[in-house]
Design a protein around this motif. Sequence first.
Motif, mmCIF file in Angstrom:
data_model
loop_
_atom_site.group_PDB
_atom_site.id
_atom_site.type_symbol
_atom_site.label_atom_id
_atom_site.label_comp_id
_atom_site.label_asym_id
_atom_site.label_seq_id
_atom_site.Cartn_x
_atom_site.Cartn_y
_atom_site.Cartn_z
ATOM 1 N N HIS A 1 0.751 -1.087 -0.462
ATOM 2 C CA HIS A 1 0.464 -0.223 0.090
ATOM 3 C C HIS A 1 1.072 0.887 -0.191
ATOM 4 O O HIS A 1 1.873 1.133 0.803
ATOM 5 N N LEU A 2 0.914 1.829 -1.101
ATOM 6 C CA LEU A 2 1.992 2.916 -0.895
ATOM 7 C C LEU A 2 1.203 4.235 -0.408
ATOM 8 O O LEU A 2 0.224 4.559 -0.534
ATOM 9 N N GLY A 3 2.205 4.469 0.180
ATOM 10 C CA GLY A 3 2.068 5.946 1.251
ATOM 11 C C GLY A 3 1.112 5.745 1.970
ATOM 12 O O GLY A 3 0.518 6.787 2.670
ATOM 13 N N LEU A 4 0.773 4.848 2.720
ATOM 14 C CA LEU A 4 -0.032 4.489 3.536
ATOM 15 C C LEU A 4 0.081 4.611 4.816
ATOM 16 O O LEU A 4 -0.892 5.456 5.888
ATOM 17 N N VAL A 5 1.512 4.942 5.188
ATOM 18 C CA VAL A 5 1.591 4.760 7.277
ATOM 19 C C VAL A 5 2.043 5.683 7.086
ATOM 20 O O VAL A 5 3.505 6.255 7.098
ATOM 21 N N ALA A 6 1.827 7.474 7.456
ATOM 22 C CA ALA A 6 2.276 9.082 7.265
ATOM 23 C C ALA A 6 3.281 8.532 6.166
ATOM 24 O O ALA A 6 4.220 9.615 6.615
ATOM 25 N N GLY A 7 3.513 8.849 5.150
ATOM 26 C CA GLY A 7 3.179 8.379 3.782
ATOM 27 C C GLY A 7 4.931 7.481 3.043
ATOM 28 O O GLY A 7 5.260 7.222 2.248
ATOM 29 N N ASP B 1 5.794 3.782 2.658
ATOM 30 C CA ASP B 1 4.341 1.889 2.027
ATOM 31 C C ASP B 1 4.470 1.032 2.637
ATOM 32 O O ASP B 1 5.456 1.139 3.067
ATOM 33 N N LEU B 2 3.264 0.843 3.289
ATOM 34 C CA LEU B 2 3.392 -0.614 3.846
ATOM 35 C C LEU B 2 2.898 -2.176 3.064
ATOM 36 O O LEU B 2 2.270 -2.177 2.244
ATOM 37 N N ILE B 3 3.463 -3.128 3.662
ATOM 38 C CA ILE B 3 3.327 -4.592 2.600
ATOM 39 C C ILE B 3 3.412 -5.437 3.404
ATOM 40 O O ILE B 3 3.750 -5.590 4.605
ATOM 41 N N TRP B 4 2.151 -6.256 3.487
ATOM 42 C CA TRP B 4 1.769 -7.610 4.222
ATOM 43 C C TRP B 4 1.768 -8.595 4.034
ATOM 44 O O TRP B 4 1.561 -8.124 2.055
ATOM 45 N N SER C 1 3.371 -11.978 7.608
ATOM 46 C CA SER C 1 4.089 -10.904 7.507
ATOM 47 C C SER C 1 3.810 -9.068 7.952
ATOM 48 O O SER C 1 3.051 -8.757 7.256
ATOM 49 N N VAL C 2 4.229 -7.966 8.322
ATOM 50 C CA VAL C 2 4.050 -7.342 7.652
ATOM 51 C C VAL C 2 5.436 -5.942 7.575
ATOM 52 O O VAL C 2 6.149 -6.703 8.795
ATOM 53 N N GLY C 3 5.128 -5.149 6.669
ATOM 54 C CA GLY C 3 6.835 -4.500 6.821
ATOM 55 C C GLY C 3 6.417 -3.166 6.537
ATOM 56 O O GLY C 3 5.249 -2.578 5.652
ATOM 57 N N LEU C 4 7.343 -1.697 6.850
ATOM 58 C CA LEU C 4 7.544 -0.726 6.723
ATOM 59 C C LEU C 4 8.428 -0.412 5.252
ATOM 60 O O LEU C 4 10.250 -0.319 6.490
ATOM 61 N N LEU C 5 7.955 0.047 4.624
ATOM 62 C CA LEU C 5 8.911 0.481 3.372
ATOM 63 C C LEU C 5 9.883 2.594 3.808
ATOM 64 O O LEU C 5 9.232 3.407 3.971
ATOM 65 N N LEU C 6 11.099 2.635 4.951
ATOM 66 C CA LEU C 6 11.508 3.571 5.649
ATOM 67 C C LEU C 6 12.350 4.837 4.539
ATOM 68 O O LEU C 6 11.689 5.659 3.723
ATOM 69 N N SER C 7 12.383 3.530 3.205
ATOM 70 C CA SER C 7 12.718 4.006 2.325
ATOM 71 C C SER C 7 13.054 3.474 0.597
ATOM 72 O O SER C 7 12.897 2.353 1.327
ATOM 73 N N PRO C 8 13.680 2.814 -0.471
ATOM 74 C CA PRO C 8 13.104 2.270 -1.372
ATOM 75 C C PRO C 8 14.740 1.787 -1.164
ATOM 76 O O PRO C 8 14.358 0.663 -1.174
ATOM 77 N N LYS C 9 15.391 1.918 -0.131
ATOM 78 C CA LYS C 9 16.205 1.316 0.216
ATOM 79 C C LYS C 9 15.862 0.492 1.682
ATOM 80 O O LYS C 9 16.943 -0.615 1.872
#
Length: 288
Positions: free
Chosen positions: A172-178, A180-183, A215-223
């Motif tokens: 989900h792009l930009g879902l959590v305070a801008g 990306d969230l992956i589940w 699993s659940v993860g937060l993309l803090l940046s593209p890297k």
Amino acid sequence: MRITGLKTLSLLCVMTSATSVMADAGKLLATAGLSQIEGSGGGGLVPWATLAGYDTRDETSASVFMTNVDVTDYRLSSIGIASSFYDRVELSYAQQTFHLPVSLNKALGVGEIKQNILGAKVRLFGDLVYSDYPQVSIGLQHKSLDQNTVASYLGAKKDSGTDLYLAATKVHLGLVAGYDLIWNLTARATKANEMGLLGFGGDDNNHYQMVMEGSVGLLLSPKWVVGMEYRQKPNNLSRVEEDDWKDVFVSYNPNKNFNLTAAYVDLGTVATQKDQAGLYLSMTGYLW
């Protein structure tokens, strides 16, 4: 790793390198996921619906990985290769080596357990990023032990077995305070004891059980990705208590050629030894 395992890995590298159409810039960085400890594309403990590479519908990809899990009394190492074809089919091979503590080595006369895993996964529908619904894939992992001394001693019925799973994954792009969230949510049908390292089936249960993994993860940046995983485990053996697994991970993806993941893992009781927790490290190299 045995010489036979190295030969198999080398052969697979040669076979996959013969493919002429290679993955390039089609998918977003980090959306290939990680190399799961059983060889499939996904998280560290849990297979995802993602395929093990950055290939699109007219490309192929290949990757190799090494993973080491070092907990209180045990160490598990895993090495393997995976290929993805046209963003539709994934094939994988992994060999795991489970190093036993000195106490069990003396009691059973076995210092390590090796397991070979052949995997296959098919994307059924959906896209990780661009569809409104999750990407959904179905897969299997066929596992076989090189010897069944420990498994038989503990009451396992077989030294080989096949896990079947259905996975759904979504970004989900930009879902959590801008950010990306992956589940991911995976349903697995299995008879495996401790992922198969202690055999399959047992005196308490010798039928397939359905277990859930997530699993659940937060993309803090593209890297950079941070997240956590949870994996339910069956209980087939009366002599061995088996606990659910969990981890908290951080993954670094500098580019589409390399991934490095570190995690704190809590495996609970493993082969009669309690409080098995420690460090998980994994590296994946994307050949193309």
